[in-house]
Design an enzyme around this catalytic site. Structure first.
Site, short mmCIF file in Angstrom:
data_model
loop_
_atom_site.label_atom_id
_atom_site.label_comp_id
_atom_site.label_asym_id
_atom_site.label_seq_id
_atom_site.Cartn_x
_atom_site.Cartn_y
_atom_site.Cartn_z
N ILE A 442 -35.05 4.09 -22.90
CA ILE A 442 -33.67 4.26 -23.33
C ILE A 442 -33.44 3.64 -24.69
CG2 ILE A 442 -31.29 3.62 -22.79
CD1 ILE A 442 -32.03 3.87 -19.82
N GLU A 443 -33.92 2.39 -24.88
CA GLU A 443 -33.64 1.71 -26.14
C GLU A 443 -34.44 2.26 -27.31
OE1 GLU A 443 -36.71 -1.01 -24.06
OE2 GLU A 443 -35.04 0.30 -23.52
N ASP A 453 -26.82 0.83 -19.38
CA ASP A 453 -27.34 -0.43 -18.87
C ASP A 453 -27.14 -0.42 -17.37
OD1 ASP A 453 -27.80 -3.09 -18.11
OD2 ASP A 453 -25.86 -3.79 -18.86
N GLU A 471 -31.86 -4.75 -17.14
CA GLU A 471 -30.67 -5.30 -17.80
C GLU A 471 -30.98 -6.61 -18.50
OE1 GLU A 471 -25.98 -6.05 -16.89
OE2 GLU A 471 -27.39 -6.55 -15.29
N GLU A 472 -31.70 -7.50 -17.82
CA GLU A 472 -32.01 -8.80 -18.43
C GLU A 472 -32.83 -8.64 -19.71
OE1 GLU A 472 -31.39 -9.67 -14.04
OE2 GLU A 472 -32.35 -8.13 -15.23
N TYR A 511 -42.85 -6.40 -18.19
CA TYR A 511 -41.72 -6.25 -17.29
C TYR A 511 -41.83 -7.32 -16.22
CZ TYR A 511 -38.60 -3.58 -14.10
OH TYR A 511 -37.59 -3.16 -13.28
N ASN A 585 -33.16 6.10 -13.94
CA ASN A 585 -32.99 5.99 -12.49
C ASN A 585 -32.04 4.85 -12.13
OD1 ASN A 585 -34.91 8.06 -12.28
ND2 ASN A 585 -36.58 6.58 -12.32
N GLY A 587 -29.69 2.39 -10.45
CA GLY A 587 -29.48 1.91 -9.09
C GLY A 587 -30.54 2.31 -8.09
#
Length: 719
Positions: A442-443, A453, A471-472, A511, A585, A587
């Protein structure tokens, strides 16, 4: 060719047939339902009673009105359908090429995916807690299962060479700044607080001027309790008068302006104005970072050079932020707040030194218990694991940048609230364009788009704790997002927060446990006319379904997620001025969401907001193809948002509600069958692909591997 107008999904058997054009084209479907699933689908088509459909319709019709101009919407859908048929004709060869590659890699991927599922299935359960205190306490244990995520990164790199990209070309999607309105104006109003002098014109050579000129304090429940407020009193022990109240800002300045030579004297200084936490705060992670992780040379440089600059920035608070920051509270109309990047840096410097009053208690009933943590004490505490070390690397890199070369732009934060619900089941709006790819992030690939986000309702989740997922990580590489935790109350069911102009300062890879800071990043994203980077990120939090998977298909749950996504995607601009939504994706990790349902919900919500969608499945090639197929079926048959909502409701009634566990018939299989596709339509070889739940493979891989493909959703598979 003019296609037939839209017809209600449940009007009769004829509605399940695809158009002649689509049938003749012979789509290269590869994702097939099992033999048992196909039989069940056939039974459902012929055995469903009319009363079932009436009950669904009656439930969804309650309290809604029909749209005024359905003919115009249907005309749009007819045009969109013709465009989809042209796209289909040009895309068949490309899809067929992929099928050959995909088939050759099935054996290798099967083994890798089984290993990956074990490492990703239970990630970040701490993020699913409703209360902030539970979330902070449990995140370390719940996310420790990511120890094998470096292996996941290797797999993702291998899969990128065989990535799947379908739908509308990404370069044709609307992006900023080219789609932005020409008359962008920055002005303060009753719902937009601007803390800089206006009119404002961006310049590389000068910083925005603070507004108002002199500090104005507001010490109340609608504003941040500022550290520099005269009303910020703190009891201190002094000779002859124990517990005497003193101005806390004076204590802060005295403590920080005294000599600080290492992490231990820094801890002592912070505790001088946080005395009640003397026996509670132990900055173990901070000490380890400087004494073991960084080395003596970097420690000396930090305390001799950078730390004094950070302190100077922090104590200038009443001159840089000349008024109390308004809180973005839940349950109110849309509210905006614009700050300069310098003001954000000053606020974050104060957060680093833990100066914000009344923000250290997470007890229920505390004044700010419904807000995330902002003081960095939680980052400094706890075990000195690799996550904490890499987070501190990102934070220190940010302060190095802003202290030596302060950015000159501005950032706008907008809390959006949906006041009236969109009429989903009666909507005649057609589905908008879709680009879907199994590679990309995404970024990196969503530049100029509205980037999603996958938020916790407490923005930033565990960014200052142990959390280190989608998110973090975004908050760490773009630390200006962390300031939202200062003034944004937990999101409600009809709330979202849009962050416009946040800059990326750090590079990274990995990650969770494999997350690593990879050095400084120079963000070359263009700026709009207001001086904001053309980076728009919307935070939306999904519902939690891990303990009750089938609940997410119920009408109330579907409508909640539709309204939540719509709240984040909708805006007042003209359609031509709206950028595409870039998402993934949402949630579907710790929160237990179904990828097929969540992807379709986001496409519908974006379409209702008049936006196209750029969807990254993060290595999940099967999902990329399935989503493209379903989107093609619906648009080619001129099915509207309302029709699609009906399909989900029918699936819940006829399939999900009859199952005590995860249904063997997936949502997309159900939709395909409703449009009359046989097994040969779904298989490149013309033979149905089956999967027996009772087979050894099913027992060995588990249900998730069987139905989800068990692909690693790097950077996007958590809420």
């Amino acid at each position: 060719m003019v296609l037939a107008l839209c017809t209600p999904i449940m009007s009769g058997p004829g509605s399940t047939r695809a158009t002649g054009k689509l049938r003749q084209t012979k789509l290269p479907f590869t994702s097939t339902p099992s033999a048992g699933a196909s039989e069940k689908l056939s039974d459902l088509d012929t055995g469903a009673s009319a009363s079932d459909n009436k009950r669904i319709k009656r439930k969804m019709d309650e309290g809604h009105e029909t749209e005024k101009d359905p003919k115009a919407r249907r005309s749009e859908c007819a045009t969109a359908a013709e465009n989809r048929m042209k796209e289909l004709a040009s895309g068949v060869n490309h899809a067929s090429d992929f099928l050959t590659t995909n088939k050759e890699n099935d054996s290798r991927k099967g083994k890798e995916e089984k290993q990956l599922e074990a490492s990703t299935s239970a990630e970040g359960e701490g993020k699913a807690q409703d209360e902030m205190s539970d979330f902070q306490n449990e995140s370390e244990d719940n996310e420790s299962e990511h120890s094998s995520s470096q292996e996941n990164e290797d797999v993702a790199e291998t899969e990128s060479s065989n990535s799947k990209t379908l739908g509308r070309p990404i370069h044709e999607l609307n992006t900023a700044p080219k789609c932005l309105p020409r008359n962008l104006i920055l002005d303060r109003s009753h719902n937009h607080d601007v803390l800089i002098k206006v009119p404002f014109e961006y310049s590389n050579s000068s910083l925005p001027s603070a507004f108002p000129l002199n500090y104005q304090d507001r010490w109340d429940e609608n504003h941040v309790r500022m550290p520099c407020s005269e009303k910020n009193q703190y009891p201190v022990d002094s000779e002859g008068s124990p517990g005497e109240l003193a101005n806390r800002w004076d204590l802060i300045q005295q403590a920080l302006l005294a000599p600080i030579t290492d992490s231990f004297t820094l801890e002592e200084a912070i505790l001088r104005y946080n005395q009640r936490y003397t026996n509670k705060w132990k900055f173990t992670a901070l000490h380890h970072f400087f004494t073991r992780h960084s080395g003596k040379e970097r420690q000396d440089d930090f305390f001799a050079v950078l730390l004094p600059e950070m302190i100077r920035l922090a104590v200038k608070l009443p001159k840089i932020c000349t008024k109390s920051i308004p809180l973005l509270k839940k349950g109110r109309s849309t509210k905006k707040l614009t700050l300069s990047q310098q003001q954000i840096a000053c606020l974050l410097a104060n957060a680093f030194f833990c100066t914000f009053p009344r923000r250290n208690s997470r007890a229920r009933g505390a004044e700010f218990s419904s807000y995330p943590d902002i003081n960095f004490s939680t980052l400094f505490q706890g075990p000195p694991n690799s996550r904490k070390m890499e987070k501190l690397n990102c934070v220190i890199n940010y302060f190095e940048r802003v202290c030596y070369d302060m950015p000159k732009g501005i950032v706008t934060f907008s809390r959006q609230t949906v006041q009236s619900s969109y009429d989903w089941h009666r909507s005649q709006d057609c589905l908008r364009g879709l680009h879907v790819s199994s590679s990309g992030t995404i970024e990196d690939n969503g530049i100029g788009m509205l980037q999603v986000d996958f938020a916790n309702k407490y923005l930033g989740g565990g960014v200052l704790g142990h959390g280190c997922v989608q998110e973090e990580i975004r908050f760490l590489i773009c630390p200006e997002m962390i300031v939202t935790r200062l003034f944004t109350e937990a999101l409600g069911d009809q709330d979202s927060l849009i962050m416009t102009g946040c800059e990326q300062f750090s590079k990274y890879n990995g990650y969770a446990d494999s997350f690593r800071f990879q050095g400084n990043f120079q963000d070359e994203t263009p700026r709009d006319k207001l001086g904001r980077l053309c980076c728009e990120v919307v935070a939306i939090d999904a519902m939690v379904f891990r303990s009750d998977y089938n609940k997410q298909f119920k009408t109330n749950s579907v409508l909640r997620e539709l309204n939540k996504a719509y709240c984040g995607f909708q805006s007042g601009e003209k359609e031509a001025e709206k950028s595409a939504v870039c998402t993934g994706n949402w949630g579907c990790g710790a929160f237990g969401g179904d990828k097929q349902l969540k992807s379709l919900i986001q496409v519908m919500a974006a379409s209702a907001a008049r936006r196209e969608v750029c969807y990254f499945t993060f290595g999940d090639e099967k999902l990329a193809e399935e989503l493209y197929e379903i989107h093609m079926i619906l648009t080619s048959n001129q099915k509207t948002i309302g029709d699609t909502v009906w399909l989900i409701a029918e699936y819940e009634k006829k399939v999900v509600s009859r199952s005590f566990k995860r249904p063997s018939i997936r949502l997309f299989d159900f939709i395909k069958k409703k449009f009359g596709y046989s097994d040969s339509d779904f298989s490149s070889s013309g033979e149905p692909q089956t999967f027996d739940e009772d087979s050894n493979e099913a027992r060995n891989t588990g249900w998730d591997s069987a139905v989800d493909g068990a692909s690693p959703d790097h950077k996007a598979n958590t809420p």
